[in-house]
Design a protein around this motif. Structure first.
Motif, PDB file in Angstrom:
ATOM      1  N   GLY A  65      89.181  44.705  17.599  1.00 16.45           N
ATOM      2  CA  GLY A  65      90.064  45.580  17.282  1.00 16.45           C
ATOM      3  C   GLY A  65      90.614  44.319  17.115  1.00 16.45           C
ATOM      4  O   GLY A  65      90.732  43.586  16.514  1.00 16.45           O
ATOM      5  N   GLU A  66      91.141  44.116  17.935  1.00 13.81           N
ATOM      6  CA  GLU A  66      92.947  43.329  17.924  1.00 13.81           C
ATOM      7  C   GLU A  66      92.835  42.752  19.439  1.00 13.81           C
ATOM      8  O   GLU A  66      92.904  42.646  20.162  1.00 13.81           O
ATOM      9  CB  GLU A  66      94.373  44.093  18.433  1.00 13.81           C
ATOM     10  CG  GLU A  66      95.808  43.560  18.494  1.00 13.81           C
ATOM     11  CD  GLU A  66      97.308  43.976  18.929  1.00 13.81           C
ATOM     12  OE1 GLU A  66      97.676  42.816  18.756  1.00 13.81           O
ATOM     13  OE2 GLU A  66      96.917  45.632  18.603  1.00 13.81           O
ATOM     14  N   ILE A  67      92.987  41.642  18.239  1.00 11.03           N
ATOM     15  CA  ILE A  67      92.254  40.557  19.738  1.00 11.03           C
ATOM     16  C   ILE A  67      94.314  39.985  20.358  1.00 11.03           C
ATOM     17  O   ILE A  67      94.991  39.385  19.613  1.00 11.03           O
ATOM     18  CB  ILE A  67      92.325  38.983  19.322  1.00 11.03           C
ATOM     19  CG1 ILE A  67      91.057  39.361  18.235  1.00 11.03           C
ATOM     20  CG2 ILE A  67      91.944  37.315  20.092  1.00 11.03           C
ATOM     21  CD1 ILE A  67      91.096  38.575  17.002  1.00 11.03           C
ATOM     22  N   ARG A 101     102.721  40.593  13.572  1.00 12.23           N
ATOM     23  CA  ARG A 101     101.602  39.598  13.050  1.00 12.23           C
ATOM     24  C   ARG A 101     100.141  40.042  13.686  1.00 12.23           C
ATOM     25  O   ARG A 101     100.141  39.331  14.878  1.00 12.23           O
ATOM     26  CB  ARG A 101     101.243  38.381  12.818  1.00 12.23           C
ATOM     27  CG  ARG A 101     100.285  37.856  11.729  1.00 12.23           C
ATOM     28  CD  ARG A 101     100.338  36.516  10.734  1.00 12.23           C
ATOM     29  NE  ARG A 101      99.975  36.012  10.577  1.00 12.23           N
ATOM     30  CZ  ARG A 101      98.563  35.644  10.087  1.00 12.23           C
ATOM     31  NH1 ARG A 101      98.033  36.215  11.646  1.00 12.23           N
ATOM     32  NH2 ARG A 101      97.679  35.237   9.708  1.00 12.23           N
ATOM     33  N   ARG A 102      99.919  41.410  13.214  1.00 11.76           N
ATOM     34  CA  ARG A 102      98.722  41.741  14.023  1.00 11.76           C
ATOM     35  C   ARG A 102      97.202  41.153  13.277  1.00 11.76           C
ATOM     36  O   ARG A 102      97.713  41.209  12.368  1.00 11.76           O
ATOM     37  CB  ARG A 102      98.515  43.407  14.177  1.00 11.76           C
ATOM     38  CG  ARG A 102      99.784  44.425  14.660  1.00 11.76           C
ATOM     39  CD  ARG A 102      99.696  44.380  15.837  1.00 11.76           C
ATOM     40  NE  ARG A 102     100.433  45.032  16.835  1.00 11.76           N
ATOM     41  CZ  ARG A 102     101.436  44.759  17.268  1.00 11.76           C
ATOM     42  NH1 ARG A 102     100.757  43.857  18.865  1.00 11.76           N
ATOM     43  NH2 ARG A 102     102.569  45.717  18.320  1.00 11.76           N
ATOM     44  N   GLU A 103      96.565  40.832  14.344  1.00 14.92           N
ATOM     45  CA  GLU A 103      95.165  40.381  14.263  1.00 14.92           C
ATOM     46  C   GLU A 103      94.016  41.357  14.352  1.00 14.92           C
ATOM     47  O   GLU A 103      93.867  41.145  15.859  1.00 14.92           O
ATOM     48  CB  GLU A 103      94.757  39.189  15.474  1.00 14.92           C
ATOM     49  CG  GLU A 103      95.627  37.753  14.519  1.00 14.92           C
ATOM     50  CD  GLU A 103      94.845  36.928  13.431  1.00 14.92           C
ATOM     51  OE1 GLU A 103      94.105  37.118  12.841  1.00 14.92           O
ATOM     52  OE2 GLU A 103      95.356  36.205  12.439  1.00 14.92           O
ATOM     53  N   GLY A 109      85.431  29.752  26.158  1.00 19.55           N
ATOM     54  CA  GLY A 109      86.611  30.863  26.913  1.00 19.55           C
ATOM     55  C   GLY A 109      85.918  32.042  26.546  1.00 19.55           C
ATOM     56  O   GLY A 109      85.636  32.346  26.191  1.00 19.55           O
ATOM     57  N   ILE A 110      87.599  33.179  26.874  1.00 14.93           N
ATOM     58  CA  ILE A 110      87.322  34.146  26.548  1.00 14.93           C
ATOM     59  C   ILE A 110      88.614  34.806  25.170  1.00 14.93           C
ATOM     60  O   ILE A 110      89.340  34.135  25.578  1.00 14.93           O
ATOM     61  CB  ILE A 110      87.401  35.516  27.220  1.00 14.93           C
ATOM     62  CG1 ILE A 110      88.441  35.255  28.051  1.00 14.93           C
ATOM     63  CG2 ILE A 110      85.943  34.916  28.138  1.00 14.93           C
ATOM     64  CD1 ILE A 110      88.600  35.654  29.441  1.00 14.93           C
ATOM     65  N   ALA A 111      88.343  35.863  24.957  1.00 14.76           N
ATOM     66  CA  ALA A 111      89.243  36.425  24.168  1.00 14.76           C
ATOM     67  C   ALA A 111      89.158  37.714  24.238  1.00 14.76           C
ATOM     68  O   ALA A 111      88.621  38.230  24.730  1.00 14.76           O
ATOM     69  CB  ALA A 111      88.647  36.304  22.260  1.00 14.76           C
ATOM     70  N   ILE A 112      90.735  37.963  24.819  1.00  9.12           N
ATOM     71  CA  ILE A 112      90.959  39.656  24.772  1.00  9.12           C
ATOM     72  C   ILE A 112      91.081  40.199  23.807  1.00  9.12           C
ATOM     73  O   ILE A 112      92.356  39.961  23.210  1.00  9.12           O
ATOM     74  CB  ILE A 112      91.891  39.199  26.409  1.00  9.12           C
ATOM     75  CG1 ILE A 112      91.501  38.415  27.974  1.00  9.12           C
ATOM     76  CG2 ILE A 112      92.000  40.945  26.721  1.00  9.12           C
ATOM     77  CD1 ILE A 112      92.901  37.977  29.146  1.00  9.12           C
ATOM     78  N   LEU A 113      90.717  41.328  24.039  1.00  6.99           N
ATOM     79  CA  LEU A 113      90.977  42.302  22.822  1.00  6.99           C
ATOM     80  C   LEU A 113      91.054  44.000  23.302  1.00  6.99           C
ATOM     81  O   LEU A 113      90.987  43.862  24.626  1.00  6.99           O
ATOM     82  CB  LEU A 113      89.542  42.727  21.757  1.00  6.99           C
ATOM     83  CG  LEU A 113      89.075  41.059  21.310  1.00  6.99           C
ATOM     84  CD1 LEU A 113      87.878  40.458  21.984  1.00  6.99           C
ATOM     85  CD2 LEU A 113      88.022  42.166  20.061  1.00  6.99           C
ATOM     86  N   SER A 114      92.490  44.544  22.533  1.00  2.00           N
ATOM     87  CA  SER A 114      92.428  45.753  22.942  1.00  2.00           C
ATOM     88  C   SER A 114      91.445  46.469  21.649  1.00  2.00           C
ATOM     89  O   SER A 114      91.794  46.484  20.402  1.00  2.00           O
ATOM     90  CB  SER A 114      93.457  46.204  22.188  1.00  2.00           C
ATOM     91  OG  SER A 114      94.309  47.516  22.034  1.00  2.00           O
ATOM     92  N   THR A 115      90.157  47.593  21.666  1.00  4.63           N
ATOM     93  CA  THR A 115      89.423  48.356  21.012  1.00  4.63           C
ATOM     94  C   THR A 115      89.601  49.314  21.330  1.00  4.63           C
ATOM     95  O   THR A 115      90.775  49.922  22.457  1.00  4.63           O
ATOM     96  CB  THR A 115      88.138  47.924  21.467  1.00  4.63           C
ATOM     97  OG1 THR A 115      87.808  48.225  22.804  1.00  4.63           O
ATOM     98  CG2 THR A 115      88.399  46.671  21.889  1.00  4.63           C
ATOM     99  N   SER A 116      88.678  50.543  20.823  1.00  5.77           N
ATOM    100  CA  SER A 116      88.679  51.595  21.029  1.00  5.77           C
ATOM    101  C   SER A 116      88.606  52.038  22.623  1.00  5.77           C
ATOM    102  O   SER A 116      88.360  53.277  22.413  1.00  5.77           O
ATOM    103  CB  SER A 116      88.448  52.358  19.278  1.00  5.77           C
ATOM    104  OG  SER A 116      86.909  52.647  19.528  1.00  5.77           O
TER     105      SER A 116
END
Length: 134
Positions: free
Chosen positions: A127-129, A87-89, A104-111
Motif C-alpha cells: 500500500g501507500e507508505i 509524490r506518492r510512495e 520503528g514502524i512504518a504506517i501504511l494505507s492498504t486495501s
C-alpha cells in the motif's frame, strides 16, 4: 484560515511540535485516517492515549503525548512523512521498508485499512507508505 493541502503532514507536525514544547496533549482536527494512525501509535506504545472531542463540526482528536519517566524524552524520536500529495510512495508486501531495522514502524494505507508494516507483512498486502515512526 486556509485549507491544509496535506492533512497527514499537518497531523505529524502537530505531534512533533507538541513534543518539542513538552505539551501534555495536542488537539488535531479529526478524520478517519488520522484516527486510524492515532490508534496505531497507541497500540505500538508511542502515545499515552487519545480522545475524540466533539465540537459540532468535524471533531478534534486530543492526543496525549508520552514521555520517558526518568529522562523526560519523548517516546517518539522521529516522525517522518514518506508519501506526499505530490509524490506518492507505494510498495508491495515484499518491499515494505524496515524502520531502524525493525525497531520503528512504518504506517501504511492498504486495501485492508491503515496498518503498521508488520501487520501488512502478516496479511501479505502492500500500500501507500504514509509515515515512519521511531
Amino acid at each position: 484560515m486556509s485549507a491544509v493541502t496535506d492533512p497527514v503532514a499537518d497531523y505529524l507536525a502537530r505531534i512533533r511540535n507538541g513534543q518539542q514544547a513538552n505539551h501534555k496533549y495536542v488537539d488535531i482536527p479529526a478524520s478517519k485516517l488520522k484516527r486510524a494512525i492515532t490508534q496505531i501509535l497507541l497500540e505500538k506504545g508511542y502515545i499515552k492515549n487519545y480522545l475524540n472531542v466533539e465540537d459540532g463540526k468535524q471533531g478534534r482528536l486530543r492526543v496525549y503525548l508520552k514521555y520517558d519517566e526518568e529522562t523526560g524524552e519523548p517516546a517518539i524520536r522521529t516522525l517522518n512523512r514518506v508519501s506526499s500529495p505530490g509524490r506518492r510512495e507505494y510498495r508491495n508486501a515484499q518491499n515494505l521498508p524496515r524502520v531502524k531495522n525493525g525497531l520503528g514502524i512504518a504506517i501504511l494505507s492498504t486495501s485492508r485499512g491503515v496498518m503498521s508494516d508488520k501487520e501488512a507483512r502478516r496479511f501479505n498486502v502492500g500500500g501507500e507508505i504514509l509515515a515512519t515512526v521511531f
